[in-house]
Design an enzyme around this catalytic site. Structure first.
Site, mmCIF file in Angstrom:
data_model
loop_
_atom_site.group_PDB
_atom_site.id
_atom_site.type_symbol
_atom_site.label_atom_id
_atom_site.label_comp_id
_atom_site.label_asym_id
_atom_site.label_seq_id
_atom_site.Cartn_x
_atom_site.Cartn_y
_atom_site.Cartn_z
ATOM 1 N N GLY A 12 0.820 -1.207 0.000
ATOM 2 C CA GLY A 12 0.000 0.000 0.000
ATOM 3 C C GLY A 12 0.854 1.257 0.000
ATOM 4 N N ASP A 13 0.190 2.385 -0.273
ATOM 5 C CA ASP A 13 0.835 3.698 -0.244
ATOM 6 C C ASP A 13 1.978 3.832 -1.245
ATOM 7 O OD1 ASP A 13 -0.909 4.238 1.872
ATOM 8 O OD2 ASP A 13 0.530 3.481 3.342
ATOM 9 N N LYS A 18 -1.721 9.419 -6.897
ATOM 10 C CA LYS A 18 -1.047 10.327 -7.832
ATOM 11 C C LYS A 18 -1.092 9.782 -9.263
ATOM 12 C CE LYS A 18 3.327 11.712 -9.574
ATOM 13 N NZ LYS A 18 4.766 11.812 -9.534
ATOM 14 N N HIS A 41 -5.425 8.093 -0.369
ATOM 15 C CA HIS A 41 -4.704 8.341 -1.619
ATOM 16 C C HIS A 41 -4.423 9.833 -1.771
ATOM 17 C CE1 HIS A 41 -6.274 4.308 -3.486
ATOM 18 N NE2 HIS A 41 -5.618 4.152 -2.359
ATOM 19 N N THR A 298 -4.145 8.064 6.071
ATOM 20 C CA THR A 298 -5.432 7.852 6.737
ATOM 21 C C THR A 298 -5.334 8.022 8.247
ATOM 22 O OG1 THR A 298 -6.197 6.385 4.990
ATOM 23 C CG2 THR A 298 -7.280 6.140 7.113
ATOM 24 N N GLY A 413 8.505 13.418 -7.888
ATOM 25 C CA GLY A 413 7.951 14.371 -6.926
ATOM 26 C C GLY A 413 6.486 14.040 -6.716
#
Ligand code: GDP
Ligand code: IMO
Ligand code: MG
Length: 422
Positions: A12-13, A18, A41, A298, A413
């Site tokens: 995750g993450d 993006k 997200h 979160t 970025g």
């Protein structure tokens, strides 16, 4: 017609939000199909910085329709807040955000039980987001769930909710919690329904017509490959299927219609909550630890960090038939003298694959590392692959060779535009 699934290849993450925002402009539909508001997200674009939990991250593209499939579990308060926040920011979601009546609701008792179970497990806890995810999915598959569609029949809803509250209160009280009152829950959820009603619509014909009319679909996974209930590090996983096949049940997209699977891979590894992380960096004073440190979108918890794990990426690519990779956060590695990459696992002297061991043995595997030279340059303004330092190019090429699929996009970025297309 294209159906592109965007999936995280780690825990995750990875930067899915993006990437979905970056792709959305070219899409007719962008859809969430699994998980719930345990997802966080991050999207940074011309409208600002957003942490989104339920609405698809592609909603910022004005001509794209957002879908929340029946496979998603919804905390109505979070959904309403998110819709209001997006409308206030000028995104205008009305008339182009549709929520399946099949989706299940996270009820107050789910959140209470999530917390009580975690506390009861003590040191063996999963480290959940405490958003009620495990309990709501348990209710879904044990025929105890409440769905949006139930609100259309008040007599049936009343009977079913009364029964659930009666059942759940027994467990809550046994575990030391406070009982819920039917009237309060019913009134609150009735008012949530009134607000969400304009967005509820059966998605079947919308999706089927779109497929027939050659529309472009973007499927936004929540969580990552290794939080999947079946293929993740059970029991340190989440309560939904996260691999692209979940889009079939969760949205009604037949599996053979999926044309592309983009694997989003962070240039290093992070994990929130408990469970094995073979490449974990525990030297809190090291440059790598300081650079990789992140705060969860979160829960605000500090994410655990580790070096890039190619065995994980390789497994994720195989499991989901990933067609191309999007490597995110390459810019974060800038400034390191050396970069470690885990190329394989060994257990008792033998090379083993991720799938050969369970979560407890995964904690014991030896990680075999390759050391690569780092680069000093700030790459956050780089616009092309050729503009990257040679050592950064070597890092990217090493990943695609190990994974067996090309790295087609590189994140330098957090902003949408900070993306190199190869
Ligand atoms: P998701 O859950 O997969 O959508 O990822 P999160 O949003 O939870 O976490 C990813 C974090 O990395 C967020 O803070 C993003 O803004 C950030 N991010 C995404 N891609 C890049 C990138 O290429 N470079 C940098 N520096 N940050 C990125
Ligand atoms: P996104 O979509 C990272 C983790 C939790 C915990 C485990 C179970 O932002 O990548 P749960 O609340 O789902 O029952 O918790 O799963 N987890 C996530 N970790 N990113 C996420 O989502 C996650 N969603 C759940 O930290 O370890
Ligand atoms: Mg996240």
């Amino acid at each position: 017609m294209t159906v592109t699934a965007v999936i995280g290849s780690q825990w995750g993450d990875e930067g899915k939000g993006k990437v979905v925002d970056y792709f959305a402009e070219r899409m007719d539909y962008v859809a969430r199909f699994n998980g719930g508001n345990n997802a966080g997200h991050t999207v940074i674009n011309e409208f600002g910085t957003f942490k989104i939990h339920l609405v698809p991250s592609g909603i910022f593209a004005k001509n794209t329709v957002g879908l929340i499939g029946g496979g998603v579990v919804i905390d109505p308060a979070v959904l309403i807040e998110e819709i209001e926040m997006l409308n206030k920011a000028g995104i205008g979601v009305d008339g182009r955000l549709w929520i399946s009546p099949r989706s299940h609701l996270i009820m107050p008792y789910h959140k209470i039980l999530d917390g009580l179970y975690e506390e009861a497990k003590g040191a063996g806890a999963t480290g959940t987001t405490r958003r009620g995810i495990g309990p709501v999915f348990a209710d879904k598959v044990s025929y105890n769930g409440i769905r949006w569609t139930d609100f259309a029949r008040e007599d049936i809803l009343t009977a079913r909710l009364k029964m659930q509250i009666e059942l759940k209160n027994k467990i809550i009280i046994a575990l030391g919690g406070s009982a819920l009152k039917f009237d309060e829950v019913f009134t609150t959820y009735r008012s949530y329904y009134e607000k969400v009603k304009p967005y509820i619509r059966e998605l079947f014909s919308l999706v089927q017509d779109g497929l027939k009319e050659n529309k472009n679909f973007l499927l936004e996974q929540a969580m990552g490959t290794f939080l999947d209930t079946d293929w993740g590090t059970y029991p340190f996983v989440t309560a939904s299927t996260t691999i692209p096949s979940a889009a079939s049940a969760g949205l009604g997209i037949p599996p053979r219609y999926i044309t592309n699977v983009v694997g989003v891979t962070k240039a290093y590894t992070t994990r929130v909550g408990a469970g094995p992380l073979p490449t974990e960096i525990k030297d809190y004073n090291s440059d790598a630890y300081k650079k990789f440190g992140e705060v969860a979108a979160t829960t605000g918890r500090v994410r655990r960090v580790g070096w890039l794990d190619l065995e994980l990426v390789r497994t994720a690519v195989q499991l989901s038939a990933v067609t191309e990779l999007c490597l995110t956060k390459l810019d974060v590695l800038s400034g390191l003298d050396e970069i470690q990459v885990c190329t394989k696992y060994e257990l008792d002297g033998d090379t083993i694959r991720y799938a050969d061991v369970d979560a407890y043995d995964l904690d014991k595997v030896e990680t075999v590392y390759q050391t690569l030279k780092g680069w000093k340059e700030d790459i956050s303004k780089a616009k092309s692959f050729d503009a990257l330092p040679v050592n950064a190019q070597i890092y990217v090429k090493m990943i695609e060779e190990a994974a067996g699929v090309p790295v087609k996009w590189i994140g330098v970025g957090p902003e949408r535009d900070a993306t190199i297309r190869r």
